[in-house]
Enzyme design. Sequence first.
Site, PDB file in Angstrom:
ATOM      1  N   GLU A   1      -3.180   3.456  -9.224  1.00 43.02           N
ATOM      2  CA  GLU A   1      -1.872   3.074  -8.690  1.00 43.02           C
ATOM      3  C   GLU A   1      -2.034   1.627  -8.263  1.00 43.02           C
ATOM      4  OE1 GLU A   1       0.949   2.033  -7.283  1.00 43.02           O
ATOM      5  OE2 GLU A   1       0.637   3.053  -5.364  1.00 43.02           O
TER       6      GLU A   1
ATOM      7  N   CYS B   1       3.721  -1.833  -2.736  1.00 49.83           N
ATOM      8  CA  CYS B   1       3.614  -2.051  -4.187  1.00 49.83           C
ATOM      9  C   CYS B   1       4.973  -1.980  -4.880  1.00 49.83           C
ATOM     10  CB  CYS B   1       2.627  -1.078  -4.801  1.00 49.83           C
ATOM     11  SG  CYS B   1       2.997   0.632  -4.392  1.00 49.83           S
TER      12      CYS B   1
HETATM   13  P1  NAD Z   1      -8.183  -6.660  -2.881  1.00 49.22           P
HETATM   14  O1  NAD Z   1      -7.806  -6.636  -4.304  1.00 49.22           O
HETATM   15  O2  NAD Z   1      -9.500  -7.260  -2.512  1.00 49.22           O
HETATM   16  O3  NAD Z   1      -8.221  -5.181  -2.291  1.00 49.22           O
HETATM   17  C1  NAD Z   1      -7.184  -4.252  -2.497  1.00 49.22           C
HETATM   18  C2  NAD Z   1      -7.700  -2.910  -1.976  1.00 49.22           C
HETATM   19  O4  NAD Z   1      -8.782  -2.490  -2.778  1.00 49.22           O
HETATM   20  C3  NAD Z   1      -8.271  -2.988  -0.561  1.00 49.22           C
HETATM   21  O5  NAD Z   1      -7.910  -1.828   0.127  1.00 49.22           O
HETATM   22  C4  NAD Z   1      -9.783  -3.062  -0.756  1.00 49.22           C
HETATM   23  O6  NAD Z   1     -10.509  -2.455   0.298  1.00 49.22           O
HETATM   24  C5  NAD Z   1      -9.970  -2.289  -2.024  1.00 49.22           C
HETATM   25  N1  NAD Z   1     -11.085  -2.766  -2.815  1.00 49.22           N
HETATM   26  C6  NAD Z   1     -11.392  -4.044  -3.121  1.00 49.22           C
HETATM   27  N2  NAD Z   1     -12.478  -4.098  -3.907  1.00 49.22           N
HETATM   28  C7  NAD Z   1     -12.852  -2.821  -4.102  1.00 49.22           C
HETATM   29  C8  NAD Z   1     -13.901  -2.203  -4.837  1.00 49.22           C
HETATM   30  N3  NAD Z   1     -14.756  -2.912  -5.564  1.00 49.22           N
HETATM   31  N4  NAD Z   1     -13.998  -0.863  -4.799  1.00 49.22           N
HETATM   32  C9  NAD Z   1     -13.119  -0.133  -4.096  1.00 49.22           C
HETATM   33  N5  NAD Z   1     -12.109  -0.634  -3.401  1.00 49.22           N
HETATM   34  C10 NAD Z   1     -11.982  -1.963  -3.402  1.00 49.22           C
HETATM   35  O7  NAD Z   1      -7.042  -7.393  -2.117  1.00 49.22           O
HETATM   36  P2  NAD Z   1      -6.533  -7.380  -0.630  1.00 49.22           P
HETATM   37  O8  NAD Z   1      -6.507  -8.791  -0.154  1.00 49.22           O
HETATM   38  O9  NAD Z   1      -7.165  -6.362   0.249  1.00 49.22           O
HETATM   39  O10 NAD Z   1      -5.068  -6.879  -0.911  1.00 49.22           O
HETATM   40  C11 NAD Z   1      -4.148  -7.700  -1.548  1.00 49.22           C
HETATM   41  C12 NAD Z   1      -3.830  -7.250  -2.925  1.00 49.22           C
HETATM   42  O11 NAD Z   1      -4.124  -5.891  -3.125  1.00 49.22           O
HETATM   43  C13 NAD Z   1      -2.357  -7.399  -3.129  1.00 49.22           C
HETATM   44  O12 NAD Z   1      -2.083  -8.586  -3.783  1.00 49.22           O
HETATM   45  C14 NAD Z   1      -1.957  -6.199  -3.920  1.00 49.22           C
HETATM   46  O13 NAD Z   1      -1.901  -6.546  -5.286  1.00 49.22           O
HETATM   47  C15 NAD Z   1      -3.058  -5.231  -3.777  1.00 49.22           C
HETATM   48  N6  NAD Z   1      -2.734  -4.017  -3.042  1.00 49.22           N
HETATM   49  C16 NAD Z   1      -1.987  -3.093  -3.675  1.00 49.22           C
HETATM   50  C17 NAD Z   1      -1.655  -1.933  -3.014  1.00 49.22           C
HETATM   51  C18 NAD Z   1      -0.825  -0.884  -3.681  1.00 49.22           C
HETATM   52  O14 NAD Z   1      -0.203  -0.105  -2.993  1.00 49.22           O
HETATM   53  N7  NAD Z   1      -0.816  -0.801  -4.988  1.00 49.22           N
HETATM   54  C19 NAD Z   1      -2.088  -1.731  -1.715  1.00 49.22           C
HETATM   55  C20 NAD Z   1      -2.861  -2.710  -1.086  1.00 49.22           C
HETATM   56  C21 NAD Z   1      -3.192  -3.846  -1.777  1.00 49.22           C
END
Ligand code: NAD
Length: 477
Positions: free
Chosen positions: A251, A285
């Site tokens: 997702e 999202c």
């Molecule tokens: P990010 O891409 O670093 O992390 C997004 C999420 O993924 C975080 O909860 C993080 O803990 C987790 N994550 C990161 N690397 C991971 C890995 N290797 N294994 C498992 N989990 C991992 O970015 P961020 O700064 O935390 O969030 C911003 C971006 O994340 C946004 O631009 C958005 O696109 C996305 N996001 C999407 C949703 C959603 O509901 N689809 C929710 C939160 C964040």
Amino acid sequence: MTDYTARPSLFIDGQWLPRGNRDVHQVTNPADGRVLAELPLATPADLDAALDAVQRGYPLWRATSIDQKAAVLAGAARLIRERAELIAITATLEQGKPLAEARAEAGYAAALTEFYAGEVRRNHGRVLARPVGQRSLVLHEPVGPSLALCPWNFPILNPVRKLAPALAAGCSMIIKPPEEAPGSAALVLQCFIDAGLPAPVASMVFGVPDQVSRHLIASPVIRKISFTGSVPVGKQLMALAAAGAKRTTMELGGHAPVIVWDDCDFDATVAMVAAFKWRNAGQVCVSPTRILVHEALADRFGAALADRARALQLGPGLDPASQMGPLANPRRPAAMATLIDDATARGGRLLAGGSARPGAGHFWAPSVLADVPTEARLMQEEPFGPVALVQRVASIEAAIAEANRLSFGLAAYICTQNGRTANLLADAVEAGMVGINTMAMSAVDAPFGGVKESGHGSEDGPEGMRAFQVVKAIHQH
Ligand code: NAD
């Protein structure tokens, strides 16, 4: 009761573990920077212990009666409702959203858990017609021990969206909630434990996300990965899962278009876009982002949305007067500044907001831009923050082309009073979810998920349980 009382920690094989000599992550309040908790981070030995537990928990839970499974889920739903205020306050303090939104999130988590208590009894397969004395069956069986990787934007709901259907399907699960907002997930897990979930069936770990996901996905114990988060991280996790040919539900992000046609209910549409854009400060999202307005309405729409942005009351989520809280972490205001500066430098017009609020906390003024050129980063990348782009369109064809231009395909919205226009657009947009004169995309009995790079698989509804099942065909002669 507005104090932070959660003591989030690792939960492995029925025990909340003490910090010991583990590294910690400081959990802070995004409204003022105050440290709320020191969260212990899992060592490789902790992760192995969690794998061992869910491996033992799986046959135990799979063999548990339908009645008992349903009772655990129904009991957990009841406890989430009973403890909703504490769960919501914890989420608001850790993540920033207004308390009313956190309460609604807890209410939805309870309703979803209740729905899956019912789905336990609706695990229907198929019986295929065969000659007399023979039959074939199609059965849905649990996929096995699963891994849930959850983000920080809906810290109460995201773990429940994965745990409740996994349990309904008969799976055990390791949950990794976000390190930035761990407390409400821990309180929610406690509801399942207190409702009678056997100790080894679910574990909760925190850690360095990349290390945790690499370690757990590489284990042969884990059969399924369910991730909510960004597209780049989702692709990385899919590659890890591919090495073990493991199933995934992804997702991922969105960049939702909203097609506002000249026959819409103008005032209702402006009010709806404003309410859903500023919800959770745009860190959603399915947040409406590209508002594609018929050229006859575009200027009036941009001005009306900007008025609403300026009137919005910002403040800490626990203050009942706050309509929008801070952004969840310092990465979001930094991203807003970069994206908005790039858009205005390329000729986009700033109608409201555009800057951080001075002082403590990660507050960002609700922002509206108009006529942003397609090549601007804001028109390509998910902003994941409180910014709306009002873009004028001259024809239905142009609106469809713009709606489908990006590689995202999560939610799309259509605002028109004409049923024929609505049907045409709903069929033409490439999205997993379409809202016609509504932006409420979550319903416990309906699938939630995207297409294209927004991911695959669905959460919620019967589809959410199917995501934790495999099919087996049995032929009997
Ligand atoms: P990010 O891409 O670093 O992390 C997004 C999420 O993924 C975080 O909860 C993080 O803990 C987790 N994550 C990161 N690397 C991971 C890995 N290797 N294994 C498992 N989990 C991992 O970015 P961020 O700064 O935390 O969030 C911003 C971006 O994340 C946004 O631009 C958005 O696109 C996305 N996001 C999407 C949703 C959603 O509901 N689809 C929710 C939160 C964040």
